[in-house]
Design a protein around this motif. Structure first.
Motif, short mmCIF file in Angstrom:
data_model
loop_
_atom_site.label_atom_id
_atom_site.label_comp_id
_atom_site.label_asym_id
_atom_site.label_seq_id
_atom_site.Cartn_x
_atom_site.Cartn_y
_atom_site.Cartn_z
N ALA B 255 44.71 71.20 34.02
CA ALA B 255 44.62 70.64 35.37
C ALA B 255 43.30 69.93 35.60
O ALA B 255 42.74 69.96 36.68
CB ALA B 255 44.84 71.72 36.44
N ASN B 256 42.79 69.31 34.54
CA ASN B 256 41.52 68.60 34.63
C ASN B 256 41.82 67.13 34.92
O ASN B 256 41.88 66.30 34.02
CB ASN B 256 40.77 68.75 33.30
CG ASN B 256 39.37 68.20 33.39
OD1 ASN B 256 39.05 67.45 34.30
ND2 ASN B 256 38.56 68.57 32.43
N PHE B 257 42.01 66.83 36.22
CA PHE B 257 42.47 65.49 36.57
C PHE B 257 41.41 64.43 36.32
O PHE B 257 41.72 63.33 35.88
CB PHE B 257 42.90 65.45 38.04
CG PHE B 257 44.19 66.15 38.28
CD1 PHE B 257 45.39 65.51 38.04
CD2 PHE B 257 44.22 67.47 38.70
CE1 PHE B 257 46.59 66.16 38.23
CE2 PHE B 257 45.41 68.12 38.89
CZ PHE B 257 46.61 67.47 38.67
N GLU B 258 40.15 64.76 36.61
CA GLU B 258 39.09 63.76 36.43
C GLU B 258 39.07 63.27 34.99
O GLU B 258 39.09 62.08 34.72
CB GLU B 258 37.72 64.33 36.80
CG GLU B 258 37.49 64.50 38.29
CD GLU B 258 38.12 65.76 38.84
OE1 GLU B 258 38.63 66.57 38.03
OE2 GLU B 258 38.15 65.93 40.07
N LEU B 259 39.06 64.24 34.08
CA LEU B 259 39.02 63.88 32.67
C LEU B 259 40.28 63.12 32.27
O LEU B 259 40.22 62.12 31.55
CB LEU B 259 38.90 65.14 31.83
CG LEU B 259 37.99 64.97 30.64
CD1 LEU B 259 36.56 65.11 31.10
CD2 LEU B 259 38.31 66.03 29.60
N GLY B 260 41.42 63.59 32.76
CA GLY B 260 42.68 62.93 32.47
C GLY B 260 42.67 61.48 32.92
O GLY B 260 43.12 60.59 32.20
N THR B 261 42.12 61.25 34.12
CA THR B 261 42.13 59.87 34.63
C THR B 261 41.19 58.98 33.83
O THR B 261 41.49 57.82 33.59
CB THR B 261 41.71 59.81 36.11
OG1 THR B 261 40.48 60.51 36.27
CG2 THR B 261 42.76 60.42 36.99
N VAL B 262 40.05 59.54 33.39
CA VAL B 262 39.13 58.72 32.60
C VAL B 262 39.82 58.30 31.30
O VAL B 262 39.82 57.12 30.93
CB VAL B 262 37.83 59.49 32.28
CG1 VAL B 262 37.01 58.72 31.26
CG2 VAL B 262 37.03 59.69 33.55
N ILE B 263 40.45 59.27 30.63
CA ILE B 263 41.14 58.91 29.38
C ILE B 263 42.28 57.95 29.69
O ILE B 263 42.54 57.02 28.94
CB ILE B 263 41.65 60.18 28.67
CG1 ILE B 263 40.48 61.12 28.38
CG2 ILE B 263 42.34 59.82 27.37
CD1 ILE B 263 40.87 62.42 27.75
N GLY B 264 42.95 58.16 30.83
CA GLY B 264 44.00 57.24 31.25
C GLY B 264 43.48 55.82 31.38
O GLY B 264 44.10 54.87 30.91
N MET B 265 42.32 55.68 32.02
CA MET B 265 41.73 54.34 32.18
C MET B 265 41.40 53.76 30.80
O MET B 265 41.58 52.57 30.56
CB MET B 265 40.45 54.40 33.02
CG MET B 265 40.65 54.77 34.47
SD MET B 265 41.75 53.66 35.36
CE MET B 265 40.76 52.18 35.42
N VAL B 266 40.91 54.63 29.91
CA VAL B 266 40.57 54.15 28.57
C VAL B 266 41.84 53.66 27.85
O VAL B 266 41.81 52.69 27.11
CB VAL B 266 39.87 55.27 27.77
CG1 VAL B 266 39.70 54.87 26.32
CG2 VAL B 266 38.52 55.58 28.40
N LEU B 267 42.96 54.35 28.09
CA LEU B 267 44.23 53.94 27.48
C LEU B 267 44.75 52.65 28.10
O LEU B 267 45.35 51.82 27.44
CB LEU B 267 45.29 55.01 27.69
CG LEU B 267 45.41 56.12 26.66
CD1 LEU B 267 46.50 57.08 27.08
CD2 LEU B 267 45.74 55.52 25.31
N LEU B 268 44.50 52.53 29.41
CA LEU B 268 45.00 51.36 30.14
C LEU B 268 44.42 50.09 29.55
O LEU B 268 45.07 49.06 29.46
CB LEU B 268 44.62 51.50 31.62
CG LEU B 268 45.21 50.52 32.62
CD1 LEU B 268 46.72 50.63 32.63
CD2 LEU B 268 44.67 50.79 34.00
#
Lengths: 340, 566
Positions: B255-268
């Motif tokens: 449930a680490n959303f901050e980290l998830g979103t950063v990696i998501g942005m990196v994937l984007l």
């Protein structure tokens, strides 16, 4: 054109019908329960619950112990569940979790010995599980490996790449193994041991049951897992042996508590009351190696699989408060030293 | 989509009646264009903004702290490296393999082409992780091969991910190449032959250049699919972690959303670049065939035909073996020890039982209904309305192509799991999952519809307009009757993808809205291999059934040459 429009109308109806039916997802008499019980045991318990309480619908979210911990902390501001059911005591006594719980004294709580419940009645533990190895007999013969009897045996060079164990950050079983080893050996010796073991480990697996299943499938010779999974897989017919490590089996209790934030307290309390009912306890005896409430007897299959009648004799005396207080620190250390 | 299009139309019309009749049509067009744009903004852009917002939100206020802590982390850099290592190798392998396969189908005398074409597309019918499932049963340490040959190799890790990913993306690349190689002007090949060029030289100077755009397109499609796929790496990766599995572990697990979103942005970023590059390359890709083009005449050539037959047969066997062994395992009593026939894994005695399958079907039906309206209307508006909104709208319709599924799903949690948002009313329901699938696959659905719309001459519309028909009447009387087979194809497309997709929905399921593809992942993740296989087989069965039904409908109405599988 006629055929076409009637077809289109049918299609439109089908879609509209489905949308209407699935827009709403709440009913009266419905509670949401988070649990770390294994999927098959949770399903059996729930079936028994629904027989006794057909008017309550339970939405169950099943996650690994560590994963559930993280999720509950993340949802702290707006918890989505009413009951936390069958979840490691080590995680339950985290002060951040405890403050989300409402003291509640369910019917029949006196059946649970005092040392298995919170003095302030925020949680009580009626079941538990203990570490065990699943060893694949076929692989041992094929690769000419000795039957391991202890954690120490797993260090033997011939087991290189043949051992899988759970990742303690996500799996409760994984954490209890690490915690029991550190408690038995002392921290310094414990970490030394884990480092050595690491060179024999093929994979750290996120779930506590998958190592046993992988060993049962013959993918690896030894899966460090928990006793019930081994027993059930032997029942299924997998060619495995359950080994309770000679050093003593680390163990964990599974606790239950009521959420302060619950919006369906009445149903939630009925659910919690049920978990101490006679029917529930009978179910526990079918599924759990550790039951804190007197009642049923240990099934034959458990004994045949090699579980001693007096399981107290093989269990490590765990210091749960130590496990809980040091959890973050130990996991951090594990992640920096051993996570891949 | 809370207000149905018809009531919005009526609303728009009653509004328009008060304005001058001349403007009516123009105004109505703008209203309809907004109707197309609004859901795209709500269900695509808005969640993306939330992702961006969450990724720069730190305990100390707004800042790049999350990025620093992620990007400065050695483990993370290792994951980036792993992701690219897997993705680049997979892309190269899949594109070459699919090109040769498509060439064999389109340009040589390989027998039973339709059968091979169908086999090549089989991975599209199954949840993405079926390849990893099958590969483990086949090549795992105790898989069929190791058991029968008494060998001892391990498929876990890098090569496991690469092989299963190649199988997973093969049909996507094949479809692109197949379409491209189907178009050819025989005169070019004739001239090449007359000028004395051998087959190899002809291939290099004529065939290859004419398929360069298809090559670019498939490289980007495959790259995007692989770098964002986490089903296969989860199952077969062992301790070899990639970015996509890390997002899953961080968000679902911890449930680490901050980290998830950063990696998501990196994937984007790489995905968006890939899509942008593809669009740039393809901007001038209007290689329509010249008007006098002659269809390709394929001459028999013994050696070539034999070689290509051997090749297509071997590739087909690989695909069949991996899917086939999953089907086989689902019917065995206890894989791999007691291989006798058993139906017990189809009892689904797991939590929620068989409900996830029905959920998947409802989601698929809703997604195909909503998807047809969204993609069809989007195509109609951008192709037929000549308003200033055309090109921004066209862009908006294609934006979803650049958004990895898991990023979109994560955005949905962040944007809609908030009681003050009106969409929250359907949060946690199957409807939102369906909507998420529609907008995740919107670009492809839109392109199918708009390509077909291009092929229908706009003269009909103009004639209808000249005769005084409003555009609503034109749609009903002219466009729909000509378009409906394509729209049915679009519906099938959305249904198929909704049945098998994992990436976006994994973040949206709740205890009561579990879908079947996710069940497969969860079962596989805890090691219930046979049951996971049984679920996969049921999903494949439903997809194939939907294809057969759609095909029968089309055949009944006499449309035999509409392709349903995209």
């Amino acid at each position: 054109m006629n055929k076409l429009s009637s077809f289109m109308i049918c299609l439109a109806f089908a879609v509209a019908f489905n949308m209407g039916g699935w827009c709403s997802n709440t009913l009266a008499g419905e509670i949401t329960v988070y649990t770390s019980y294994e999927e098959d045991e949770a399903a059996a318990f729930l079936a028994a619950f629904n027989e006794d309480n057909p008017d309550i619908r339970v939405n169950l979210l099943r996650l690994s112990t560590g994963d559930l911990h993280a999720r509950m902390l993340a949802e702290r501001a707006n918890p989505r569940h009413d009951v936390i059911w069958g979840w490691a005591v080590t995680n339950m006594v985290d002060p951040r979790i405890m403050e989300m719980l409402e003291p509640y004294e369910p019917k029949g709580i006196e059946k649970v010995p005092a040392r298995f419940r919170d003095p302030e009645n925020r949680w009580f533990a009626k079941t538990g599980y203990m570490a065990a190895f699943c060893v694949n007999n076929e692989i041992l013969t094929r690769r000419n490996l000795p039957m391991p009897a202890s954690w120490e045996d797993l260090l033997r060079p011939e087991f290189k790449g043949e051992v899988v164990m759970p990742n303690p950050a996500s799996s409760g079983t994984g954490y209890l193994m690490i915690a029991s080893l550190l408690q038995m050996k002392g921290e310094e010796k414990g970490w030394e041991y884990l480092e050595k073991l690491d060179s024999n480990i093929a994979q750290y697996i996120k779930s506590g049951s998958r190592p046993c299943n992988a060993a049962s499938a013959g993918e690896f010779a030894v899966g460090a897992s928990f006793a019930l999974r081994a027993i059930k897989n032997i029942e299924e017919g997998f060619p495995i042996t359950m080994i309770i490590p000679a050093e003593g089996a680390g163990n964990e209790l599974e606790a239950t508590g009521l959420m302060k934030s619950s919006r369906n307290k009445e149903e939630a309390k009925r659910f919690i009351d049920w978990t101490l009912s006679e029917n529930a306890v009978n179910e526990y005896y079918k599924w759990k190696e550790i039951v804190t409430v007197d009642g049923g007897t240990m099934p034959k299959s458990f004994i045949e699989a090699g579980l001693p009648k007096d399981i107290g004799s093989v269990m490590v005396e765990m210091d749960f408060s130590w496990s809980a207080a040091n959890r973050d620190r130990i996991l951090e250390e594990w992640q920096s030293r051993l996570e891949r | 989509m809370s207000i149905s299009p018809t009531s919005q139309n009526r609303l728009a019309q009653s509004f328009i009646q008060r304005t001058a009749p001349m403007d009516q049509e123009a105004l109505l067009k703008i209203v309809v264009a907004c109707m197309v744009a609004l859901p795209l903004i709500v269900f695509v852009l808005y969640p993306l903004i939330h992702i961006l917002g969450k990724s720069i939100q730190t305990p100390e206020g707004i800042g790049l702290g999350n990025y620093y802590s992620v990007l400065g982390n050695r483990r993370f850099l290792g994951l980036v490296y792993n992701s690219f290592e897997v993705t680049l190798v997979t892309t190269a392998l899949a594109v070459v393999l699919a090109y040769v396969f498509a060439y064999g189908i389109q340009r040589t005398k390989v027998p039973v082409k339709n059968l091979f074409r169908l086999i090549a597309l089989i991975p599209l019918f199954a949840p993405s992780l079926v390849q990893a499932q099958g590969l483990l049963l086949l090549l795992g340490r105790n898989g069929l091969v190791n058991r029968t040959l008494a060998t001892d190799f391990s498929i876990y890790g890098y090569w496991g991910i690469v092989i299963s990913s190649v199988l997973y993306v093969f049909p996507y690349a094949f479809l692109i190449f197949s379409a491209s190689l189907a178009m050819a002007d025989n005169r070019l090949y004739e001239s090449s032959r007359i000028l004395g060029a051998g087959p190899w030289r002809t291939f290099l100077t004529v065939t290859l250049p004419s398929t360069r755009f298809a090559t670019m397109a498939s490289i980007f499609v495959v790259f995007t699919l692989v770098i964002t796929d986490f089903g296969n790496p989860m199952v077969i990766g062992g301790d070899y972690n990639v970015l996509a599995t890390e997002v899953y572990n961080q968000v679902i697990g911890q449930a680490n959303f901050e980290l998830g979103t950063v990696i998501g942005m990196v994937l984007l970023l790489p995905v968006a670049l890939a899509v942008a590059a593809e669009k740039m390359f393809n901007r001038n890709n209007q290689i329509q065939l010249a008007d006098h083009a002659q269809p390709m005449a394929i001459m028999p050539h013994k050696l070539r035909d034999v070689l290509f037959t051997v090749y297509t047969v071997s590739v087909s066997l690989c695909i069949l073996a991996v899917v086939g062994i999953v089907i086989f395992a689902s019917f065995t009593h206890l894989w791999p020890y007691r291989m006798n026939f058993s139906l017990r894994h189809y009892a689904f005695d797991v939590q929620n039982g068989i409900q996830p399958l029905w959920n998947s079907m409802y989601v698929g039906l809703m997604a195909s209904g909503i998807g047809v309206v969204a993609a069809g209307l989007g195509a109609y508006v951008t192709e037929r309305f000549k308003t200033f909104l055309d090109s921004p709208l066209y862009f908006l319709c294609l934006v979803p192509a650049a958004v990895p599924g898991m990023v979109l799903g994560l955005g949905y949690i962040l944007a809609f799991n908030n009681p003050s948002n009106p969409v929250h009313a359907i949060y946690g329901s199957l409807l939102l999952i369906a909507i998420c699938n529609v907008y995740y696959y919107h670009a492809q659905g839109f392109l199918i519809a708009s390509t077909s719309m291009k092929q229908i001459s706009s003269n009909y519309d103009e004639a209808s307009a000249t005769l005084g028909g409003t555009f609503a009447r034109t749609i009903r009387k002219v466009t729909l009757p000509m378009m409906w087979p394509t729209l049915l194809g679009v519906a099938v497309f959305f249904f198929m993808r909704s049945m098998v997709t994992l990436s976006a929905v994994i973040f949206l399921i709740t205890p009561s809205s579990q879908v079947a593809a996710v069940s497969v992942l969860l079962l596989e993740d805890r090691g219930a291999v046979n049951q996971a296989a049984a679920f996969s087989v049921c999903i494949m069965g439903m997809v194939v059934a939907s294809l057969i039904i759609a095909r029968l409908i089309l055949n009944y109405f006499g449309y035999r040459n509409i392709s349903l599988i995209r």
